[in-house]
Design an enzyme around this catalytic site. Structure first.
Site, PDB file in Angstrom:
ATOM      1  N   GLY A 133       2.740  -4.176   9.072  1.00  0.00           N
ATOM      2  CA  GLY A 133       2.645  -2.901   9.231  1.00  0.00           C
ATOM      3  C   GLY A 133       1.500  -2.015   8.519  1.00  0.00           C
ATOM      4  O   GLY A 133       1.587  -0.977   8.043  1.00  0.00           O
ATOM      5  N   HIS A 165      -1.470   1.340  -4.433  1.00  0.00           N
ATOM      6  CA  HIS A 165      -1.985   2.857  -4.236  1.00  0.00           C
ATOM      7  C   HIS A 165      -0.965   3.726  -5.073  1.00  0.00           C
ATOM      8  O   HIS A 165      -1.063   4.919  -4.410  1.00  0.00           O
ATOM      9  CB  HIS A 165      -1.837   3.056  -2.759  1.00  0.00           C
ATOM     10  CG  HIS A 165      -2.936   2.410  -1.891  1.00  0.00           C
ATOM     11  ND1 HIS A 165      -3.005   2.168  -0.465  1.00  0.00           N
ATOM     12  CD2 HIS A 165      -3.869   1.732  -2.292  1.00  0.00           C
ATOM     13  CE1 HIS A 165      -4.090   1.644  -0.286  1.00  0.00           C
ATOM     14  NE2 HIS A 165      -4.636   0.804  -0.922  1.00  0.00           N
ATOM     15  N   GLN A 178       0.868  -1.185  -0.145  1.00  0.00           N
ATOM     16  CA  GLN A 178       0.023  -0.050  -0.071  1.00  0.00           C
ATOM     17  C   GLN A 178       1.012   1.377  -0.096  1.00  0.00           C
ATOM     18  O   GLN A 178       0.415   2.366  -0.200  1.00  0.00           O
ATOM     19  CB  GLN A 178      -0.872  -0.135   1.148  1.00  0.00           C
ATOM     20  CG  GLN A 178      -1.734  -1.314   1.364  1.00  0.00           C
ATOM     21  CD  GLN A 178      -2.676  -1.162   2.666  1.00  0.00           C
ATOM     22  OE1 GLN A 178      -3.723  -0.809   2.561  1.00  0.00           O
ATOM     23  NE2 GLN A 178      -1.824  -1.699   3.706  1.00  0.00           N
TER      24      GLN A 178
HETATM   25  N1  APR Z   1       6.452  -1.448  12.803  1.00  0.00           N
HETATM   26  C1  APR Z   1       5.434  -2.421  12.665  1.00  0.00           C
HETATM   27  N2  APR Z   1       3.956  -1.631  12.433  1.00  0.00           N
HETATM   28  C2  APR Z   1       4.187  -0.400  12.467  1.00  0.00           C
HETATM   29  C3  APR Z   1       5.239   0.424  12.984  1.00  0.00           C
HETATM   30  C4  APR Z   1       6.314  -0.210  13.021  1.00  0.00           C
HETATM   31  N3  APR Z   1       7.629   0.431  13.408  1.00  0.00           N
HETATM   32  N4  APR Z   1       4.903   1.752  13.484  1.00  0.00           N
HETATM   33  C5  APR Z   1       3.578   1.735  13.083  1.00  0.00           C
HETATM   34  N5  APR Z   1       3.042   0.472  12.846  1.00  0.00           N
HETATM   35  C6  APR Z   1       1.767   0.063  12.465  1.00  0.00           C
HETATM   36  C7  APR Z   1       0.798   0.956  13.531  1.00  0.00           C
HETATM   37  O1  APR Z   1       0.341   0.099  14.411  1.00  0.00           O
HETATM   38  C8  APR Z   1      -0.635   0.776  12.217  1.00  0.00           C
HETATM   39  O2  APR Z   1      -1.194  -0.452  12.612  1.00  0.00           O
HETATM   40  O3  APR Z   1       1.501   0.145  11.037  1.00  0.00           O
HETATM   41  C9  APR Z   1       0.222   0.641  10.806  1.00  0.00           C
HETATM   42  C10 APR Z   1      -0.084   1.854   9.936  1.00  0.00           C
HETATM   43  O4  APR Z   1      -1.279   2.129   9.710  1.00  0.00           O
HETATM   44  P1  APR Z   1      -1.897   3.345   8.935  1.00  0.00           P
HETATM   45  O5  APR Z   1      -1.170   4.470   9.321  1.00  0.00           O
HETATM   46  O6  APR Z   1      -3.107   3.330   8.999  1.00  0.00           O
HETATM   47  O7  APR Z   1      -1.100   2.911   7.414  1.00  0.00           O
HETATM   48  P2  APR Z   1      -1.785   1.858   6.380  1.00  0.00           P
HETATM   49  O8  APR Z   1      -2.454   0.770   6.901  1.00  0.00           O
HETATM   50  O9  APR Z   1      -0.527   1.408   5.401  1.00  0.00           O
HETATM   51  O10 APR Z   1      -2.805   2.892   5.615  1.00  0.00           O
HETATM   52  C11 APR Z   1      -3.379   1.917   4.347  1.00  0.00           C
HETATM   53  O11 APR Z   1      -4.385   4.360   4.003  1.00  0.00           O
HETATM   54  O12 APR Z   1      -4.584   6.572   3.741  1.00  0.00           O
HETATM   55  C12 APR Z   1      -4.279   5.321   3.025  1.00  0.00           C
HETATM   56  O13 APR Z   1      -3.247   5.235   0.790  1.00  0.00           O
HETATM   57  C13 APR Z   1      -3.034   5.326   2.431  1.00  0.00           C
HETATM   58  O14 APR Z   1      -1.706   3.369   1.841  1.00  0.00           O
HETATM   59  C14 APR Z   1      -2.612   3.911   2.838  1.00  0.00           C
HETATM   60  C15 APR Z   1      -3.847   3.375   3.694  1.00  0.00           C
END
Ligand code: APR
Length: 239
Positions: free
Chosen positions: A182, A115, A97
């Site tokens: 993640g 994405h 993503q």
């Molecule tokens: N190691 C592992 N996981 C982590 C770490 C880390 N160091 N830091 C944060 N996280 C986890 C958080 O706990 C959370 O569950 O990564 C996740 C990040 O979640 P989001 O910020 O929602 O990101 P993501 O899931 O990639 O979002 C999906 O949303 O806005 C759209 O297009 C955007 O691709 C993105 C999509």
């Protein structure tokens, strides 16, 4: 999952948490991107039509940060695992993503960016896509049709259809293990991949700093930083 996993056809979905330890912000953690900016004013086609300068400046800043970042141990572990599996007749399909190129810079040979990518632009007039690693100005011309003012970031915005969904579904259906690393598991269709896998009897595992929104759907979850959980999991799996 206590017994040793013997998966050979692995589907990995990564999210912003995999790039967090490379210094790139996540979206929904405390202080995340969407806690500081309103996605409806920056990450929709309507926002771009209304105020292209602001949207382009936002993505210029994210592109510069992504290009200045370095892959971390999680990115390298996934590249290593894919090479090991390929050498033993298996495969690791990497769907992300994320819009950074850290997987590629860690050596992953094939990365499916559902994405989009910060390092690519798309022409809204002729549809041509192109690599673009510098800033993007409103008046920049399309290299294919030479029209000015039609280039946009090749990023999938809210309300738009993610890329490569047919290929993603085919590869997931043909996997024997689905691993999400993640990601908060809140944005569809990626958030639904685990339910799709469960319905097909595909093993599932989540590697996340803290339990994700759909953690209850995974047979196994391992919590901790991706720079530790991803190498630990995949190095053991492909040893
Ligand atoms: N190691 C592992 N996981 C982590 C770490 C880390 N160091 N830091 C944060 N996280 C986890 C958080 O706990 C959370 O569950 O990564 C996740 C990040 O979640 P989001 O910020 O929602 O990101 P993501 O899931 O990639 O979002 C999906 O949303 O806005 C759209 O297009 C955007 O691709 C993105 C999509």
């Amino acid at each position: 999952m206590t017994e040793r996993i013997t998966a050979r056809r692995i589907f990995v979905l990564t999210g912003a948490g995999v790039s967090a330890e490379s210094g790139l912000g996540t979206f929904r953690d405390r202080g995340g991107l969407w806690a500081r900016f309103d996605p409806m004013t920056l990450a929709t086609p309507e926002a771009f039509a209304r105020d292209p300068e602001t949207v382009l400046a936002f993505y210029d800043a994210r592109r510069r940060a992504a290009l200045a970042a370095r892959p971390n141990a999680a990115h390298h572990a996934l590249a290593r695992a894919a090479d090991r599996l390929a050498a033993s007749g298996g495969r690791l399909f990497l769907c992300t993503q994320n819009v950074d190129d850290l997987h590629e810079r860690a050596g992953s040979r094939e990365v499916v960016h559902m994405h989009g990518e910060l390092t690519r632009v798309r022409c809204t007039a002729c549809g041509a896509g192109a690599e673009h690693r510098g800033d993007l100005a409103v008046g920049d011309r399309c290299a294919a049709c030479n029209r000015a003012g039609c280039l946009r970031p090749d990023i999938v915005w809210f309300g738009e259809v993610p890329k490569h969904l047919d290929r993603i579904e085919a590869m997931l259906a043909d996997s024997d293990l689905f691993v999400a690393a993640g990601t908060s598991g809140t944005v569809h269709p990626a958030a639904g991949f685990v339910a799709y896998a469960r319905r097909r009897g595909i093993r599932t595992c989540a590697l996340n700093l803290e339990p994700s929104g759909n953690a209850d759907l995974f047979e196994e979850t391992r919590t901790g930083p991706a720079s530790r959980t991803v190498p630990d999991f995949f190095d053991a799996l492909t040893a």
